[in-house]
Each structure stands twice: as structure tokens, then as C-alpha cells.
Motif scaffolding. Structure first.
Motif, mmCIF file in Angstrom:
data_model
loop_
_atom_site.group_PDB
_atom_site.id
_atom_site.type_symbol
_atom_site.label_atom_id
_atom_site.label_comp_id
_atom_site.label_asym_id
_atom_site.label_seq_id
_atom_site.Cartn_x
_atom_site.Cartn_y
_atom_site.Cartn_z
ATOM 1 N N MET A 1 -17.937 7.238 63.136
ATOM 2 C CA MET A 1 -16.850 6.795 62.279
ATOM 3 C C MET A 1 -15.789 7.892 62.148
ATOM 4 S SD MET A 1 -17.759 4.696 58.834
ATOM 5 C CE MET A 1 -17.358 5.958 57.652
ATOM 6 N N SER A 2 -16.085 9.079 62.663
ATOM 7 C CA SER A 2 -15.179 10.203 62.470
ATOM 8 C C SER A 2 -13.983 10.126 63.400
ATOM 9 C CB SER A 2 -15.919 11.520 62.690
ATOM 10 O OG SER A 2 -15.028 12.604 62.593
ATOM 11 N N LEU A 3 -12.813 10.453 62.866
ATOM 12 C CA LEU A 3 -11.599 10.553 63.685
ATOM 13 C C LEU A 3 -11.354 11.989 64.116
ATOM 14 C CD1 LEU A 3 -9.219 8.276 61.573
ATOM 15 C CD2 LEU A 3 -10.444 7.663 63.641
ATOM 16 N N LEU A 4 -12.150 12.893 63.613
ATOM 17 C CA LEU A 4 -11.944 14.291 63.936
ATOM 18 C C LEU A 4 -12.451 14.597 65.347
ATOM 19 C CD1 LEU A 4 -13.074 15.857 60.521
ATOM 20 C CD2 LEU A 4 -10.760 15.314 61.272
ATOM 21 N N ALA B 1 -5.961 9.853 57.557
ATOM 22 C CA ALA B 1 -6.587 8.765 58.307
ATOM 23 C C ALA B 1 -8.102 8.810 58.166
ATOM 24 C CB ALA B 1 -6.194 8.844 59.777
ATOM 25 N N GLU B 2 -8.667 10.016 58.170
ATOM 26 C CA GLU B 2 -10.108 10.165 58.014
ATOM 27 C C GLU B 2 -10.556 9.680 56.635
ATOM 28 O OE1 GLU B 2 -13.970 11.869 59.247
ATOM 29 O OE2 GLU B 2 -12.190 11.139 60.277
ATOM 30 N N ARG B 3 -9.800 9.987 55.592
ATOM 31 C CA ARG B 3 -10.155 9.532 54.251
ATOM 32 C C ARG B 3 -10.107 8.014 54.153
ATOM 33 N NH1 ARG B 3 -6.772 13.735 52.389
ATOM 34 N NH2 ARG B 3 -5.227 12.218 51.634
ATOM 35 N N ILE B 4 -9.046 7.431 54.731
ATOM 36 C CA ILE B 4 -8.924 5.971 54.706
ATOM 37 C C ILE B 4 -10.066 5.333 55.488
ATOM 38 C CG2 ILE B 4 -7.508 4.009 55.438
ATOM 39 C CD1 ILE B 4 -5.045 5.803 54.946
ATOM 40 N N ARG B 5 -10.315 5.858 56.682
ATOM 41 C CA ARG B 5 -11.368 5.267 57.542
ATOM 42 C C ARG B 5 -12.732 5.308 56.860
ATOM 43 N NH1 ARG B 5 -14.421 2.711 59.215
ATOM 44 N NH2 ARG B 5 -15.218 2.330 61.324
ATOM 45 N N ALA B 6 -13.003 6.372 56.129
ATOM 46 C CA ALA B 6 -14.288 6.514 55.465
ATOM 47 C C ALA B 6 -14.512 5.448 54.404
ATOM 48 C CB ALA B 6 -14.408 7.908 54.847
ATOM 49 N N ALA C 1 -3.018 4.994 58.078
ATOM 50 C CA ALA C 1 -3.775 3.748 57.946
ATOM 51 C C ALA C 1 -3.866 3.027 59.291
ATOM 52 C CB ALA C 1 -3.127 2.850 56.898
ATOM 53 N N LEU C 2 -2.797 3.073 60.079
ATOM 54 C CA LEU C 2 -2.815 2.448 61.402
ATOM 55 C C LEU C 2 -3.912 3.060 62.261
ATOM 56 C CD1 LEU C 2 -1.571 0.566 63.527
ATOM 57 C CD2 LEU C 2 0.085 2.371 64.047
ATOM 58 N N ALA C 3 -4.022 4.383 62.251
ATOM 59 C CA ALA C 3 -5.074 5.042 63.018
ATOM 60 C C ALA C 3 -6.451 4.596 62.537
ATOM 61 C CB ALA C 3 -4.935 6.559 62.888
ATOM 62 N N ALA C 4 -6.616 4.445 61.230
ATOM 63 C CA ALA C 4 -7.911 4.046 60.680
ATOM 64 C C ALA C 4 -8.281 2.627 61.096
ATOM 65 C CB ALA C 4 -7.884 4.167 59.158
ATOM 66 N N PHE C 5 -7.320 1.689 61.041
ATOM 67 C CA PHE C 5 -7.621 0.304 61.398
ATOM 68 C C PHE C 5 -7.794 0.135 62.907
ATOM 69 C CE2 PHE C 5 -5.629 -0.427 57.176
ATOM 70 C CZ PHE C 5 -6.726 -1.033 56.578
ATOM 71 N N ALA D 1 -0.880 3.465 49.180
ATOM 72 C CA ALA D 1 -1.426 4.764 48.802
ATOM 73 C C ALA D 1 -2.299 4.604 47.553
ATOM 74 C CB ALA D 1 -0.298 5.764 48.540
ATOM 75 N N GLY D 2 -3.468 5.173 47.592
ATOM 76 C CA GLY D 2 -4.399 5.055 46.483
ATOM 77 C C GLY D 2 -5.425 3.959 46.663
ATOM 78 N N ASP D 3 -5.246 3.087 47.676
ATOM 79 C CA ASP D 3 -6.225 2.023 47.891
ATOM 80 C C ASP D 3 -7.611 2.593 48.171
ATOM 81 O OD1 ASP D 3 -4.400 0.043 47.473
ATOM 82 O OD2 ASP D 3 -4.296 -0.658 49.542
ATOM 83 N N GLU D 4 -7.663 3.814 48.750
ATOM 84 C CA GLU D 4 -8.964 4.402 49.060
ATOM 85 C C GLU D 4 -9.766 4.725 47.805
ATOM 86 O OE1 GLU D 4 -6.071 7.932 49.016
ATOM 87 O OE2 GLU D 4 -6.055 5.814 49.567
#
Length: 361
Positions: free
Chosen positions: A1-4, A20-25, A103-107, A126-129
């Protein structure tokens, strides 16, 4: 799941990757992305497949050249975003947060196609996470599809919010047989070269629908459906460009539209259809599908977003074994084909499928 530890943005943008990593998580478990998209914040000299090149300011770049070889080009100016990928063009308008590229990178990492990932990224705030459920589900934040012909004046007739069991059948004989068994929603999907016999099949099916006070839809053949006075027609996304939607609406027919993801759902909603078909949920052999199977997790998110806004029908590869999971998403109808037409005992199969809907309100 990591983008790093991989190239998500080019040139490298550590701050964007961290967001992006925070959103993806917070988005949950999704299948690994089949394409590892690289979001290019400036145009590379030699674009390659998997590059998504972003312009946020007016430019004089040759977008056709950049989009060659499998790359995609995204232009975001003012309140408008346009994505070009091969011969396809996706145009959206709306408001978006400063985090939309992250967010685009996460989705994209959730294995959504770029046009659907873009819809979700523009709906992200912003803040949805920080919410218990971080997934975008507020329809008011979603963009709208632009550059579409106007919807018919007066719109289409409504149909029940829950259409229940919805067999899609190949002939008038099958329509009569299934309606005799108590089914009250069905579709004639007649694939034939017998042009002369088609109006007779449609008229016979429509007559059966009237006798049983059923919701009988005709697939594709909207002219013949109008002539026969059908309850409704079902069209694919490509048919919206060629069918006379105003004529269908004036005739008082209901309209069902196929969709295969977020972008197509927003596009279909522009025309005010009577219901949306969401699919294909599972792999299907009854027709060639333009997209990969959606799966139950996506179906559940679609229902969460659209329930109460328009009647919804799950479609694609649904059989008796899969139906309980489909209904657990809250969808009000499920289309079936082989679960009825290839059943050893049609009456028993229909009865068992109907029973699964009995617990729905």
C-alpha cells in the motif's frame, strides 16, 4: 500500500508524496494498481506509457505528441480539467482542494483508471483523511462532466427505486416464460441479424409485459421500443451519442443507462435517466466488456454515493452464489442472465433468486 520508494511524481516532490501517502493509508485495502502511473509535473522530453503529464497553467506544448506512446495529458485551468488518453477525452468542471494531485496519486494506487481516479481526486477535500470514513461520498463535492449535449426537456419517466430481480433475456419466448413465473422486471436483449423479425419479437415482449403489469425494457432498439409502446429502453454509454433521447422521453419511455465507473456515472446522470446499471460487477461471458470487473467493494461505494438519487441495478456475472453479496451493498436490483437462461430448472432458479430479494425493504 506504500507509495514510498518508487517514482510517483516527476520531478520528485517529497511533500506531495507524503500527503499522497497519508491519503492512501486512509482509503483501505484495494487491489494493487495494474499500471504504476508516474504523475509528471513538467513535460518529460520522452513521454512513456504510464506517464500522466499535468499542466496547471496555460502552455504551448504539443499535447498530441506528449500523449503518444501510452502517456496521458491532464490540463487543469480555472474550474475545468481535461484528461486526454489516446483518442479518449474526459472533461470535468468543479472545485477542488489543494491536495487534489496527491489524492490523484492515491486513487491511482487503488487501481482506478485515470478518469475515475481524477473524479475521486476532484471530489476529495482537505481533511477528509481525518474522517471515520475517508472515501468521497458527498455528491455535492463531485465534479460534473462537461461538453455534453443537453438533456431532454421534461426528463424521463421514473421507475421504482428497487426494481428487484432483473433477468436479461434473449427472446420473447423467454420473456413470457419468466414473467409467467412472477418476475416483474425484465429486459429483452435480442442479438440477431433477423431485422424483419425484430419488431415482432419486441411487440410480443411488450404485450407480455402489459399482461403482467411488468417493467419491460428493450435493449438498444429504441425506435422499435417506441413503436411498440415499451415500458422502457436500456442503452449503453456509446448509444447516448446516436440515440434520439428526446424522442424516447417524449414517448414516455423510461431510460436505463449502463455505466462502468465514476466518470460514466456522472456522465449518465447528466441525462436524467430512470435508472443506472453499475457493472460489470464480476467477469461475464455474455458480452465483451470495455472495462475490468468492478467488484463488490467498488459497487458498495457506488451505491453509497448514489442511493436515493437514482435507482441502481448491479449487472455483470451475477449468479445465485454471488447475489447475496451483491444485495448486501444495498443495491435495489440485480440483473442476471445465465443464472436464469442456463438453469436446469427455470422455475426453481427464479424462485430461489426471488427469495433472496425478500429481505430487502
Amino acid at each position: 500500500m506504500s507509495l514510498l520508494n518508487r517514482e510517483v511524481f516527476w520531478p520528485p516532490a517529497d511533500e506531495l508524496v507524503e500527503v499522497a501517502e497519508r491519503i492512501r493509508a486512509r482509503l483501505g485495502e484495494w487491489p494493487a494498481a495494474e499500471t504504476r502511473w508516474r504523475i509528471c509535473l513538467t513535460a518529460p522530453e520522452s513521454p512513456k506509457a504510464g506517464d500522466l503529464i499535468v499542466f496547471t497553467e496555460p502552455h504551448d506544448a504539443d499535447t498530441e505528441r506528449l500523449a503518444s506512446g501510452g502517456a496521458a495529458v491532464l490540463e487543469a485551468h480555472g474550474a475545468r480539467v481535461t484528461l486526454r488518453r489516446g483518442d479518449e477525452r474526459f472533461a470535468l468542471e468543479g472545485q477542488w482542494s489543494d491536495d487534489w494531485l496527491a489524492a490523484l496519486a492515491a486513487f491511482l494506487d487503488c487501481n482506478f483508471e485515470p478518469h475515475d481516479a481524477l473524479v475521486l481526486a476532484l471530489a476529495w477535500r482537505a481533511g477528509d483523511e481525518n474522517k471515520d470514513d475517508a472515501w468521497p461520498v458527498d455528491f455535492a463535492t463531485f465534479p460534473r462532466v462537461t461538453d455534453l449535449p443537453p438533456a431532454p426537456d421534461g426528463g424521463f419517466q421514473s421507475c421504482p427505486d428497487r426494481l428487484g430481480l432483473y433477468p436479461v433475456l434473449p427472446s420473447a419466448e423467454w420473456i413470457e416464460r419468466v414473467l409467467d413465473l412472477g418476475v416483474r422486471t425484465a429486459q429483452l436483449r435480442r442479438k440477431t441479424n433477423d431485422v424483419a423479425g425484430l419488431p415482432r419479437e419486441i411487440a410480443r415482449s411488450v404485450d407480455a409485459g402489459r399482461r403482467h403489469d411488468a417493467q419491460l425494457f428493450i435493449n438498444d432498439h429504441w425506435r422499435e421500443a417506441i413503436a411498440a409502446g415499451a415500458y422502457g429502453v436500456h442503452l449503453g454509454q456509446e448509444d447516448v451519442q446516436t440515440a434520439d433521447l428526446s424522442a424516447i422521453a417524449r414517448a414516455g419511455l423510461r431510460l436505463g443507462l449502463s455505466t462502468h465507473g465514476y466518470y460514466e456515472m456522472l456522465r449518465a446522470l447528466h441525462f436524467g435517466p430512470s435508472y443506472l446499471a453499475l457493472g460489470a460487477v464480476f467477469p461475464t461471458t455474455t458480452k465483451v466488456m470495455p472495462t475490468r470487473p468492478q467488484g463488490l467493494a467498488r459497487l458498495a461505494r457506488y451505491v453509497q454515493l448514489l442511493s436515493g438519487r437514482v435507482p441502481l441495478v448491479a449487472i455483470g456475472g451475477i449468479d445465485a452464489q454471488a447475489l447475496p453479496g451483491v444485495l448486501a451493498t444495498g443495491v435495489g436490483s440485480a440483473a442476471v442472465v445465465r443464472a436464469v437462461t442456463e438453469a436446469p430448472d427455470t422455475a426453481s432458479a427464479v424462485s430461489a433468486l426471488q427469495q433472496m430479494f425478500s429481505g430487502q425493504c
